[in-house]
Structures are given as C-alpha cells and as structure tokens.
Design an enzyme around this catalytic site. Structure first.
Site, PDB file in Angstrom:
ATOM      1  N   GLU A 132      95.252  89.929 153.752  1.00  0.00           N
ATOM      2  CA  GLU A 132      95.068  90.309 155.166  1.00  0.00           C
ATOM      3  C   GLU A 132      95.626  89.221 156.074  1.00  0.00           C
ATOM      4  OE1 GLU A 132      94.483  93.302 156.203  1.00  0.00           O
ATOM      5  OE2 GLU A 132      92.388  93.383 156.765  1.00  0.00           O
ATOM      6  N   THR A 185      97.250  95.355 164.211  1.00  0.00           N
ATOM      7  CA  THR A 185      96.178  94.352 164.358  1.00  0.00           C
ATOM      8  C   THR A 185      96.717  93.053 164.963  1.00  0.00           C
ATOM      9  OG1 THR A 185      94.987  95.292 162.510  1.00  0.00           O
ATOM     10  CG2 THR A 185      94.428  93.042 163.064  1.00  0.00           C
TER      11      THR A 185
HETATM   12  N1  HSE Z   1      88.085  92.099 163.153  1.00  0.00           N
HETATM   13  C1  HSE Z   1      89.461  92.487 163.139  1.00  0.00           C
HETATM   14  C2  HSE Z   1      89.945  92.636 164.565  1.00  0.00           C
HETATM   15  C3  HSE Z   1      89.580  93.790 162.402  1.00  0.00           C
HETATM   16  O1  HSE Z   1      89.215  93.221 165.367  1.00  0.00           O
HETATM   17  O2  HSE Z   1      91.035  92.162 164.871  1.00  0.00           O
HETATM   18  C4  HSE Z   1      90.977  94.347 162.348  1.00  0.00           C
HETATM   19  O3  HSE Z   1      90.930  95.704 161.924  1.00  0.00           O
END
Ligand code: HSE
Length: 310
Positions: A132, A185
């Site tokens: 990730e 993201t």
């Molecule tokens: N916690 C992460 C964000 C999750 O909000 O960027 C990404 O899906």
C-alpha cells in the site's frame, strides 16, 4: 508444496469510518477480488488481470500491489521460489473501498499460504501495508488490516505495529454506493490539512472512543452518532460530486449514518438490518445520481471475514 493453483478471495473494506483516519477499518462481505497463484521456479509473474478497471492495473511486478506484497512475504520467510499470479478484480480501482488494499492483502495472503503459513496474521498485514505504501503514497494499514483479519479493526500504533480486531454487531448492515468518478488515494491525501486544532482532536477522540464501545456492545444508535469526521471528509468533499445530497438521501431512507468511504468516492451507509431495508437506501442514492446523469453502482452488504482460500 506442489505447483497447484491456490485461489484467495480478498474482500473490500471501508476505512476511516468517521473519526478513525488511518486507524479504523471494516471488512465487507462484497465486493471482493480473487487472487490466484501457483508456485514457479523463480520470479514473480502476473500472467492475467481481469475485471472492472483492470486496463489500468500494471502487469509489472515492481508496481503491482499483489506482487509487491507477495514478494515481501517471500523475503520475510526467506523463500526464493517464484509465483505466477492471476488477478480477477471485483473492486474497481480508485473506489475508496480498499481496491489496492484487497489486492495487496490477497497477494500477501496467497504467498503466506504458498510459504506454509509461517507468518503471524499481523506480519501478513505488515507485508500488505508495505505494498500500500508503494502504490498509494502513504503507509496506512486501515484497509489491509480488516482485509486480512476480518471484522472491525483498530490500529493502536504504527511504530511498533499493533492492530486489534473485534467482531462488529450482527445486525449492522452496510450499503456501498460507488458513483462513476475515480479518486486516487494519493491525490485524495494531498488535499488534507497538515495540522489539526485541539478542538477537532477532542471531537475526534470522543467520537472514536464511543464508536469502539458501540461496536463492542452493539449499540446501533451510538454507532450512528459516533461516525463523525470534522477534518478529513470536509477536506475531500469537493472530490465527490453530490456527496452531501447522497448522504442525506441515505439518512432519509433509514440509514443510521452515511459517510465518505476511505479516500472516496464510495459513500458508505450503515443501517440496522433488523429494522430497515438496505435496498431502499441504495435505490435512493442511485436515483439521486441518475437525476444528475451519473451512474452509481451499489452493494447492499454486511460486515465480513478477512481473506480466505476458496
Ligand atoms: N485512510 C486512508 C485515507 C484510506 O483516507 O487516505 C485510503 O483508502
């Protein structure tokens, strides 16, 4: 271990869940990716990627979440065999329901099985989070943790890494609505503030604490009241057309709460399965987008288990 094909189902997950940015995550029953793999002599080869959004998924093992996570498992286990991988996406990329997380967790879990299950569940999560980090621009494990462990997960600490998983209430229903817009993201993290006020921190701590209590005790009303976010969703709302209207449609059709899933664009609504109909919530959001000439896919689902062999 022979060279037989192993199939893993890696579920979608919703992360943040109000006040738990990069901390809370929940495994969903649907949708899910299928990751297939078999042992080969050497190297990691991705021989096939199919399903929604697969055109944009790299076959290069250095840039694909599945292979990066699998390679990290092989490295930690001290194994030097190779893996041939086939990826069947059920979760479109850039959806906000852990598409890259499911691929990463599925890849890590597949390699873990091929290596003879030598790692602890937390180590499998760490290998997936490593992928990730490479593909999403930040070391966050709030999608990969529930994807590996199942249930509702809380990351107590990243350094050292510690994660806890609990079983969410049986009657917690989940509606996922995915409007036809892509939000990466990496980009969605770039619009976030770099500092937060004490006032917002107090608000988040109160809500996060009560959400954990509500998940453990099955207090559905408190779940609804505790999914609140004063910082992250407001900063990202501009990335998702009609977000606020969609949330209010869900609320007026029986949702306990409706909020931005992860980094978006999915809109997640929680509802009580024992008293409400998730289809009515899903239809209300679909209709809103149709009125605005946008397609919106929906899933009426529930909390689920983590990666499993199928
Ligand atoms: N916690 C992460 C964000 C999750 O909000 O960027 C990404 O899906």
């Amino acid at each position: 271990m022979t060279d037989e094909w192993i199939r893993i189902a890696a579920p979608a997950t919703t992360s943040n869940i109000g006040a738990g940015f990069d901390i809370f995550g929940l495994a969903l029953k649907e949708p899910y990716d299928i990751i297939e793999g078999r042992r080969i002599e050497s190297g990691i080869v991705i021989s096939e990627v199919t399903g929604p959004g697969s055109d944009g998924i790299p076959l290069d093992p250095e840039s694909n979440s599945v292979s990066i996570a699998a390679a990290e498992v092989l490295r930690r286990c001290g194994e030097n065999f190779g893996i041939e991988i086939k990826i069947k996406k059920g979760i479109r990329p850039c959806s906000g329901i852990g598409s890259s997380g499911a691929s990463a967790a599925g890849g890590a879990y597949l390699a873990h099985i091929l290596c003879g299950e030598k790692l602890s569940p937390t180590e499998v999560v760490i290998c997936a989070a490593h992928a990730e980090n490479v593909t999403s621009g930040g070391f966050h494990a709030d999608n990969v943790a529930p994807c590996v462990l199942g249930g509702f997960t809380m990351i107590r600490s990243y350094e050292p890494f510690e994660v806890v998983s609990i079983k969410p209430p049986e009657n917690l229903g989940v509606v996922v609505a995915m409007p036809d817009v892509m939000v990466a993201t990496k980009e969605s993290r770039m619009v976030l503030p770099t500092e937060v006020s004490i006032r917002d921190m107090v608000f988040h701590l109160g809500n996060a604490s009560c959400l954990v209590y509500a998940m453990m005790t099955g207090d559905m009303g408190l779940i609804g009241r505790s999914v609140k976010d004063a910082i992250f969703e407001p900063a990202r709302a501009k990335l998702v057309p009609h977000l606020k209207e969609a949330e209010s449609e869900a609320m007026s059709h029986g949702a306990l709460v409706s909020f931005l899933g992860g980094s978006g664009p999915c809109i997640i609504s929680f509802y009580d399965k024992s008293s409400h109909d998730g289809n009515a919530i899903a239809e209300s959001i679909k209709t809103l987008y149709a009125q605005n000439n946008m397609k919106c896919d929906t899933w009426v689902t529930e909390c689920g288990s983590g990666c499993k062999r199928i």
